[in-house]
Enzyme design. Sequence first.
Site, PDB file in Angstrom:
ATOM      1  CG  ASP A  81      -4.384 -25.702  -8.762  1.00 36.71           C
ATOM      2  OD1 ASP A  81      -5.449 -25.452  -9.345  1.00 36.71           O
ATOM      3  OD2 ASP A  81      -4.132 -25.332  -7.588  1.00 36.71           O
ATOM      4  CG  HIS A  82      -4.530 -21.706  -9.727  1.00 41.12           C
ATOM      5  ND1 HIS A  82      -5.555 -20.867 -10.093  1.00 41.12           N
ATOM      6  CD2 HIS A  82      -4.915 -22.295  -8.568  1.00 41.12           C
ATOM      7  CE1 HIS A  82      -6.523 -20.947  -9.182  1.00 41.12           C
ATOM      8  NE2 HIS A  82      -6.155 -21.807  -8.263  1.00 41.12           N
ATOM      9  CG  ASP A 103      -6.301 -18.897 -12.967  1.00 40.51           C
ATOM     10  OD1 ASP A 103      -7.226 -18.172 -13.414  1.00 40.51           O
ATOM     11  OD2 ASP A 103      -5.891 -18.830 -11.802  1.00 40.51           O
ATOM     12  CD  GLU A 133     -10.159 -19.175 -10.908  1.00 39.20           C
ATOM     13  OE1 GLU A 133     -10.211 -18.109 -10.269  1.00 39.20           O
ATOM     14  OE2 GLU A 133      -9.291 -20.045 -10.733  1.00 39.20           O
ATOM     15  CG  HIS A 184      -6.796 -19.701  -3.565  1.00 43.84           C
ATOM     16  ND1 HIS A 184      -6.995 -18.801  -4.571  1.00 43.84           N
ATOM     17  CD2 HIS A 184      -7.126 -20.911  -4.076  1.00 43.84           C
ATOM     18  CE1 HIS A 184      -7.412 -19.436  -5.660  1.00 43.84           C
ATOM     19  NE2 HIS A 184      -7.500 -20.714  -5.380  1.00 43.84           N
ATOM     20  N   GLY A 185      -6.149 -20.236   0.867  1.00 43.46           N
ATOM     21  CA  GLY A 185      -5.415 -19.989   2.104  1.00 43.46           C
ATOM     22  C   GLY A 185      -6.251 -20.171   3.351  1.00 43.46           C
ATOM     23  CB  SER A 215      -7.879 -25.226   3.415  1.00 39.53           C
ATOM     24  OG  SER A 215      -7.125 -26.115   2.617  1.00 39.53           O
ATOM     25  CG  ASN A 234      -8.405 -27.383  -6.434  1.00 33.78           C
ATOM     26  OD1 ASN A 234      -8.929 -28.373  -6.965  1.00 33.78           O
ATOM     27  ND2 ASN A 234      -7.762 -26.475  -7.141  1.00 33.78           N
ATOM     28  CE1 TYR A 236       0.528 -28.142   0.203  1.00 29.59           C
ATOM     29  CE2 TYR A 236       0.256 -25.803   0.654  1.00 29.59           C
ATOM     30  CZ  TYR A 236       1.050 -26.930   0.630  1.00 29.59           C
ATOM     31  OH  TYR A 236       2.347 -26.866   1.031  1.00 29.59           O
TER      32      TYR A 236
END
Length: 286
Positions: A81-82, A103, A133, A184-185, A215, A234, A236
């Site tokens: 990933d990334h 990425d 991306e 993200h996050g 998420s 994705n 996490y």
Amino acid sequence: MLVSMKAVLDLADAKKIAVGAFNITSLEGIQAVLGAAEELGQPVILQFAPVHESVIPLKVIGPVMVMMAEKSSVPVCVHLDHGDKLEILQEALEMGFTSVMYDGSVLPFEENAANTKIAVEMAGNWGASVEAEIGAMGRQEFSSVGEGEEGEAVESCYTDPEQARAFTALTGIDALACSFGTVHGLYLTTPKLDFDRIHRIRESIGIPIVMHGGSGVSDEDFKKCIANGVRKINYYTYLAKAGGMYVKEKCADAGEYVFFHDVTQWAVQAMKEDVLHTIKVFSHLE
């Protein structure tokens, strides 16, 4: 069984579902994800992000991910990933990863496309798939994750469908990560997702769309994203949170002594429950 990302996404496309792609930072994470996928009989993606090198290095956890994927009873893709450097893509491919993400989203369009074409050629030598991306999904681009008034995302950060079409045609990638309102996050306010944009991008590019920053998105919004063409999601942050918070709770009730082997078992139990629910939502099982 170890398979490519293209293989699991072709399956997802045929069934109009999404495959969960879970970032791995420990053996316990692998056990939780594969345990849930095997219980449900669903394909899954184990992935490693270079941002987690300080938690556990790729050279340590990568071979374990590949080995456990090979032994799994369900189709499993092992994905980087990334990857923002071609060198780390090469490292993952040599390790046995069946998919990589280049990425270059912070680069100018032409440079991103040129590097992505190299990544596609590299991966082709190993029979591996490639994700790329365009757009932006970092916290700094969106006020919607914390500090803005009404949480409006900056329009220029969203993926443009026509640019996505051109990028896909130039590079020959297997899947495209797009920006349509996720980040993200941990979300600090409710995310505002542009479902119509997902649909227009998918119609334009003709390949699976990848959703980063999953998420905290509601189950109903996940389902809407999938209905509009998202095939890889994705996940996490909330997975790690589920394990951590359950361990915290159990430790508080444990009395004078806490044994580390109990901590790892608690973490696997909680993370597996979270993955079970997530895969069910992505696969239209609930």
